[in-house]
Design a protein around this motif. Structure first.
Motif, PDB file in Angstrom:
ATOM      1  N   LYS A 275       0.869  -1.329  -0.025  1.00  0.00           N
ATOM      2  CA  LYS A 275       0.088   0.112   0.007  1.00  0.00           C
ATOM      3  C   LYS A 275       0.827   1.114  -0.108  1.00  0.00           C
ATOM      4  CE  LYS A 275      -4.196  -1.029  -0.369  1.00  0.00           C
ATOM      5  NZ  LYS A 275      -4.726  -1.944   0.238  1.00  0.00           N
ATOM      6  N   PRO A 276       0.500   2.369  -0.656  1.00  0.00           N
ATOM      7  CA  PRO A 276       1.449   3.263  -0.705  1.00  0.00           C
ATOM      8  C   PRO A 276       1.579   4.040   0.541  1.00  0.00           C
ATOM      9  CG  PRO A 276      -0.674   3.933  -1.606  1.00  0.00           C
ATOM     10  CD  PRO A 276      -0.806   2.488  -1.426  1.00  0.00           C
ATOM     11  N   PRO A 277       2.812   4.019   1.250  1.00  0.00           N
ATOM     12  CA  PRO A 277       2.992   4.787   2.350  1.00  0.00           C
ATOM     13  C   PRO A 277       2.809   6.223   2.274  1.00  0.00           C
ATOM     14  CG  PRO A 277       4.922   3.078   1.908  1.00  0.00           C
ATOM     15  CD  PRO A 277       4.156   3.387   0.562  1.00  0.00           C
ATOM     16  N   GLN A 278       2.700   6.931   3.328  1.00  0.00           N
ATOM     17  CA  GLN A 278       2.583   8.411   3.368  1.00  0.00           C
ATOM     18  C   GLN A 278       3.739   8.841   3.982  1.00  0.00           C
ATOM     19  OE1 GLN A 278      -1.395   8.547   4.865  1.00  0.00           O
ATOM     20  NE2 GLN A 278      -0.621   8.700   7.084  1.00  0.00           N
ATOM     21  N   ASP A 279       4.169  10.141   3.672  1.00  0.00           N
ATOM     22  CA  ASP A 279       5.434  10.823   4.465  1.00  0.00           C
ATOM     23  C   ASP A 279       4.622  11.157   5.897  1.00  0.00           C
ATOM     24  OD1 ASP A 279       7.644  11.544   4.652  1.00  0.00           O
ATOM     25  OD2 ASP A 279       7.526  13.445   3.559  1.00  0.00           O
ATOM     26  N   VAL A 280       5.745  11.071   6.825  1.00  0.00           N
ATOM     27  CA  VAL A 280       5.124  11.675   8.077  1.00  0.00           C
ATOM     28  C   VAL A 280       5.716  12.920   8.404  1.00  0.00           C
ATOM     29  CG1 VAL A 280       4.188   9.866   9.576  1.00  0.00           C
ATOM     30  CG2 VAL A 280       6.701   9.694   8.924  1.00  0.00           C
ATOM     31  N   SER A 281       4.973  13.899   8.833  1.00  0.00           N
ATOM     32  CA  SER A 281       5.436  15.387   9.169  1.00  0.00           C
ATOM     33  C   SER A 281       6.496  15.001  10.305  1.00  0.00           C
ATOM     34  CB  SER A 281       4.778  16.437   9.330  1.00  0.00           C
ATOM     35  OG  SER A 281       3.902  15.756  10.417  1.00  0.00           O
ATOM     36  N   SER A 282       7.633  15.543  10.312  1.00  0.00           N
ATOM     37  CA  SER A 282       8.703  14.918  11.565  1.00  0.00           C
ATOM     38  C   SER A 282       8.451  16.285  12.450  1.00  0.00           C
ATOM     39  CB  SER A 282      10.014  14.724  10.898  1.00  0.00           C
ATOM     40  OG  SER A 282      10.377  16.017  10.298  1.00  0.00           O
ATOM     41  N   ILE A 283       8.741  15.970  13.703  1.00  0.00           N
ATOM     42  CA  ILE A 283       9.004  16.746  14.761  1.00  0.00           C
ATOM     43  C   ILE A 283      10.094  16.556  15.294  1.00  0.00           C
ATOM     44  CG2 ILE A 283       8.058  17.495  16.993  1.00  0.00           C
ATOM     45  CD1 ILE A 283       5.337  15.890  15.575  1.00  0.00           C
ATOM     46  N   GLU A 284      11.002  17.378  15.338  1.00  0.00           N
ATOM     47  CA  GLU A 284      12.511  17.326  15.872  1.00  0.00           C
ATOM     48  C   GLU A 284      12.454  17.120  17.147  1.00  0.00           C
ATOM     49  OE1 GLU A 284      14.173  17.122  12.755  1.00  0.00           O
ATOM     50  OE2 GLU A 284      15.658  17.239  14.504  1.00  0.00           O
ATOM     51  N   GLY A 285      13.312  16.624  17.679  1.00  0.00           N
ATOM     52  CA  GLY A 285      13.576  16.417  19.166  1.00  0.00           C
ATOM     53  C   GLY A 285      13.772  15.046  19.908  1.00  0.00           C
ATOM     54  N   ARG A 286      13.975  14.898  21.056  1.00  0.00           N
ATOM     55  CA  ARG A 286      14.236  13.817  22.036  1.00  0.00           C
ATOM     56  C   ARG A 286      13.179  12.739  22.100  1.00  0.00           C
ATOM     57  NH1 ARG A 286      18.346  12.188  25.346  1.00  0.00           N
ATOM     58  NH2 ARG A 286      16.840  10.993  26.760  1.00  0.00           N
ATOM     59  N   ALA A 287      12.011  13.425  22.594  1.00  0.00           N
ATOM     60  CA  ALA A 287      10.641  12.893  22.570  1.00  0.00           C
ATOM     61  C   ALA A 287      10.227  11.971  21.279  1.00  0.00           C
ATOM     62  CB  ALA A 287       9.549  13.549  23.209  1.00  0.00           C
ATOM     63  N   GLU A 288      10.502  12.568  20.205  1.00  0.00           N
ATOM     64  CA  GLU A 288       9.930  11.683  18.959  1.00  0.00           C
ATOM     65  C   GLU A 288      11.042  10.640  18.598  1.00  0.00           C
ATOM     66  OE1 GLU A 288      11.088  13.313  15.189  1.00  0.00           O
ATOM     67  OE2 GLU A 288       9.584  11.898  14.286  1.00  0.00           O
ATOM     68  N   LYS A 289      12.106  10.905  18.907  1.00  0.00           N
ATOM     69  CA  LYS A 289      13.223   9.940  18.680  1.00  0.00           C
ATOM     70  C   LYS A 289      13.130   8.666  19.647  1.00  0.00           C
ATOM     71  CE  LYS A 289      16.973  12.324  16.316  1.00  0.00           C
ATOM     72  NZ  LYS A 289      17.468  13.514  16.578  1.00  0.00           N
ATOM     73  N   ILE A 290      12.728   8.960  21.061  1.00  0.00           N
ATOM     74  CA  ILE A 290      12.117   7.828  21.955  1.00  0.00           C
ATOM     75  C   ILE A 290      10.970   6.919  21.399  1.00  0.00           C
ATOM     76  CG2 ILE A 290      11.695   7.186  24.439  1.00  0.00           C
ATOM     77  CD1 ILE A 290      13.295   9.780  25.300  1.00  0.00           C
ATOM     78  N   TYR A 291      10.092   8.010  21.127  1.00  0.00           N
ATOM     79  CA  TYR A 291       8.867   7.271  20.482  1.00  0.00           C
ATOM     80  C   TYR A 291       9.188   6.409  19.349  1.00  0.00           C
ATOM     81  CZ  TYR A 291       3.835   7.131  19.435  1.00  0.00           C
ATOM     82  OH  TYR A 291       2.631   6.514  19.009  1.00  0.00           O
ATOM     83  N   GLN A 292      10.066   6.699  18.353  1.00  0.00           N
ATOM     84  CA  GLN A 292      10.446   5.821  17.420  1.00  0.00           C
ATOM     85  C   GLN A 292      11.133   4.721  17.766  1.00  0.00           C
ATOM     86  OE1 GLN A 292      10.745   7.403  13.493  1.00  0.00           O
ATOM     87  NE2 GLN A 292       8.743   8.219  14.755  1.00  0.00           N
ATOM     88  N   ILE A 293      12.100   4.661  18.604  1.00  0.00           N
ATOM     89  CA  ILE A 293      12.982   3.476  19.162  1.00  0.00           C
ATOM     90  C   ILE A 293      11.804   2.449  19.969  1.00  0.00           C
ATOM     91  CG2 ILE A 293      14.575   2.825  20.601  1.00  0.00           C
ATOM     92  CD1 ILE A 293      16.302   5.517  19.840  1.00  0.00           C
ATOM     93  N   ALA A 294      11.032   3.243  20.906  1.00  0.00           N
ATOM     94  CA  ALA A 294      10.435   2.220  21.920  1.00  0.00           C
ATOM     95  C   ALA A 294       8.992   1.722  21.492  1.00  0.00           C
ATOM     96  CB  ALA A 294      10.649   2.755  23.477  1.00  0.00           C
ATOM     97  N   CYS A 295       8.197   3.009  21.258  1.00  0.00           N
ATOM     98  CA  CYS A 295       6.877   3.193  21.213  1.00  0.00           C
ATOM     99  C   CYS A 295       6.388   2.539  19.672  1.00  0.00           C
ATOM    100  CB  CYS A 295       6.014   4.303  21.627  1.00  0.00           C
ATOM    101  SG  CYS A 295       6.978   5.049  22.822  1.00  0.00           S
ATOM    102  N   SER A 296       7.028   2.958  18.461  1.00  0.00           N
ATOM    103  CA  SER A 296       6.311   2.750  17.267  1.00  0.00           C
ATOM    104  C   SER A 296       6.341   1.197  16.952  1.00  0.00           C
ATOM    105  CB  SER A 296       7.457   3.443  16.303  1.00  0.00           C
ATOM    106  OG  SER A 296       8.554   2.699  16.136  1.00  0.00           O
ATOM    107  N   GLN A 297       7.189   0.592  17.780  1.00  0.00           N
ATOM    108  CA  GLN A 297       7.072  -0.822  17.653  1.00  0.00           C
ATOM    109  C   GLN A 297       5.553  -1.432  17.503  1.00  0.00           C
ATOM    110  OE1 GLN A 297      10.014  -3.441  19.850  1.00  0.00           O
ATOM    111  NE2 GLN A 297      10.249  -1.511  21.111  1.00  0.00           N
ATOM    112  N   CYS A 298       4.736  -0.813  18.586  1.00  0.00           N
ATOM    113  CA  CYS A 298       3.224  -0.872  18.434  1.00  0.00           C
ATOM    114  C   CYS A 298       2.484  -0.061  18.083  1.00  0.00           C
ATOM    115  CB  CYS A 298       2.903  -1.629  19.872  1.00  0.00           C
ATOM    116  SG  CYS A 298       3.838  -2.922  20.345  1.00  0.00           S
ATOM    117  N   HIS A 299       2.541   1.090  18.356  1.00  0.00           N
ATOM    118  CA  HIS A 299       1.953   2.049  18.116  1.00  0.00           C
ATOM    119  C   HIS A 299       2.072   2.919  16.524  1.00  0.00           C
ATOM    120  CE1 HIS A 299      -0.146   2.718  22.226  1.00  0.00           C
ATOM    121  NE2 HIS A 299       1.096   2.284  22.505  1.00  0.00           N
ATOM    122  N   GLY A 300       3.101   2.662  15.970  1.00  0.00           N
ATOM    123  CA  GLY A 300       3.371   2.959  14.754  1.00  0.00           C
ATOM    124  C   GLY A 300       4.219   4.238  14.715  1.00  0.00           C
ATOM    125  N   ILE A 301       5.056   4.210  13.483  1.00  0.00           N
ATOM    126  CA  ILE A 301       5.782   5.228  13.275  1.00  0.00           C
ATOM    127  C   ILE A 301       5.269   6.789  13.347  1.00  0.00           C
ATOM    128  CG2 ILE A 301       7.318   6.402  11.576  1.00  0.00           C
ATOM    129  CD1 ILE A 301       8.578   4.302  12.506  1.00  0.00           C
TER     130      ILE A 301
END
Ligand code: HEC
Ligand code: HEC
Ligand code: HEC
Length: 383
Positions: A275-301
């Motif tokens: 399915k065509p993936p969509q771009d995610v608007s990125s928010i700089e910063g620590r919290a986002e990076k932590i979210y990507q490393i730990a939370c995106s596994q289940c909650h999605g990028i």
């Protein structure tokens, strides 16, 4: 051509994979990748290992061919963001962890250990119907010949850490390891055994030949002693430790080294839904990076609740982009559920407790990030 458990035998499959990788490199990922997706397959960057010379030590080989991706330093810095640029897992405790025979074989014929790759968020594309693994993810671990594998194994076998003590359990546990692993502790949310479980952690089909049992028990008791990892630390009772060790150490090897099972194939098809993936608007910063490393596994990028593991979970992860759902939850509630897990607010145990890994200040930043994702404010008068 496969990502999961594909034996590294030089075969037509590999040449095909190389061709596709070349095409992808030339013409780009067919669908748009979010900014963390690694453009170069990791292992393409692997240096050629010089031929084994007389007297050349495993250590020298390691420094030349492996050290660029694998650290042998004990990582006492527990900040999760130390993982951000890491290229491969630490091997500082390889000698405590692996069985020599497995290591020697694996170095000659490596098969993927993590179905979604190391630090899966880097390979994840966001699609309308959920996250999937980038099709550019075709990298194979470099393989070495038998004499080099032997020297490297001898060297890695010396890399040991003393086992961290875990509570002794005398006797035979009456509980069932599989149930505690999957249902009660929720380990199966991220780890695959046979055809069940999530994909962002190492799969355990070859655990019995791969691991030293004591290391496994010790790791499950306190993973952060061994390494900084994007996995929650759960309070695991001694009988659960023993029952889960028994469960994981069952001999399942044939499935891994033989033909791919129908379940593995169907899982991969699920991950490759085109399915065509969509771009995610990125928010700089620590919290986002932590979210990507730990939370995106289940909650999605993108936070939509459709992470790589989500289709394997009995309870849907919250959609953090939904204002309708998120405006009902106070900051205090969000903080509590992140720190102490779903159980602390009478929700599912599949939402793990992150307090042992993520500091309060970062949890506060995560709460603010969730507000941003959902474009909501802290509801007044709610706790
Ligand atoms: C370009 C980076 C890179 C290089 C170079 C590299 N590796 Fe790896 N290695 C990885 C990645 C990524 C993984 C995880 C693979 C997986 O999960 O399937 C890995 C996994 C491993 C594992 C299993 C570890 C685990 O916890 O899953 C061992 C052992 C290993 N590598 C040894 C070596 C040795 C020995 C060399 C040198 C001959 C080497 N690697 C070179 C990136 C690299
Ligand atoms: C949120 C997802 C998640 C959950 C839940 C989770 N893990 Fe993990 N686990 C991981 C990831 C990711 C790694 C790999 C870390 C690395 O090397 O990069 C890992 C690593 C491991 C390892 C080490 C494997 C190796 O080869 O290095 C073991 C053992 C393990 N987990 C057991 C468990 C057990 C037991 C539970 C339940 C009590 C559990 N995990 C819950 C994500 C998870
Ligand atoms: C192993 C999968 C998994 C991981 C990893 C995970 N979650 Fe969750 N999360 C869930 C599930 C499942 C739910 C839904 C629980 C329910 O509704 O019973 C949930 C729910 C939530 C909720 C809503 C709680 C509520 O009361 O409705 C928040 C907030 C949340 N997660 C934040 C996070 C954050 C922040 C991280 C990363 C630090 C994270 N989660 C990592 C599975 C996960």
């Amino acid at each position: 051509m496969s990502v999961i458990n594909d034996p590294l035998t030089p075969s037509v499959k590999c040449y095909l994979a190389a061709l596709v990788a070349m095409f992808t490199a030339l013409f780009g990922e067919p669908a748009e990748a979010h900014e963390n997706v690694q453009e170069e397959p990791l292992v393409q960057a692997a240096p050629e290992l010089k031929p084994a010379e007389e007297g050349r030590s495993g250590e020298a080989m390691f420094k030349q061919a492996c050290a660029s991706c694998h650290s042998l330093e004990y990582d006492s810095n527990r900040d999760l963001l130390t993982l951000w640029d890491r290229k491969g897992p630490s091997l500082v405790s390889a000698g405590s962890k692996y069985r020599d025979e497995w290591l020697q074989d694996w170095l000659q014929e490596p098969v993927a250990i993590r179905p979604a790759g190391y630090l899966a968020y880097r390979r994840t594309l966001v699609g309308d119907d959920g996250d999937k693994i980038s099709t550019a993810f075709k990298d194979k671990h470099l393989a070495v010949d038998e004499s080099k594998a032997r020297l490297l194994t001898d060297f890695l076998a010396q890399q040991q850490l003393p086992l961290n003590p875990y509570p002794a359990f005398n006797g035979t546990p009456v509980i069932k390891g599989a149930i505690h692993f999957n249902k009660i502790l929720g380990c199966g949310s991220c780890h695959r055994v046979g055809d069940k479980g999530g994909v962002t952690g190492p799969g355990f089909d070859s655990a019995s030949s791969r691991y030293q049992a004591q290391w496994l028990t010790s790791y499950m008791q306190d993973p952060y002693y061994w390494d900084t990892v994007p996995m929650p630390k759960l309070r695991v009772r001694s009988d659960q430790l023993v029952a889960m060790t028994d469960y994981l150490m069952l001999d399942r090897d044939s499935a891994l080294f033989g033909e791919e099972s129908a379940a593995q194939v169907s899982m991969r098809e699920k991950l490759y839904r085109d399915k065509p993936p969509q771009d995610v608007s990125s928010i700089e910063g620590r919290a986002e990076k932590i979210y990507q490393i730990a939370c995106s596994q289940c909650h999605g990028i993108s936070g939509d609740g459709l992470g790589l593991n989500s289709s394997f979970l009995a309870q849907e992860p919250r959609n953090h982009t939904s204002a309708k759902e998120m405006k009902k939850l106070s900051n205090e509630h969000l903080f509590k559920v992140i720190k102490f897990g779903g159980v602390s607010v009478d929700k599912s145990t599949l939402m793990p407790a992150w307090g042992a890994l993520i500091k309060d200040k970062d949890i506060e930043a995560l709460v603010a990030y969730l507000r941003q994702l959902s474009q909501t404010e802290n509801p007044k008068g709610r706790r």
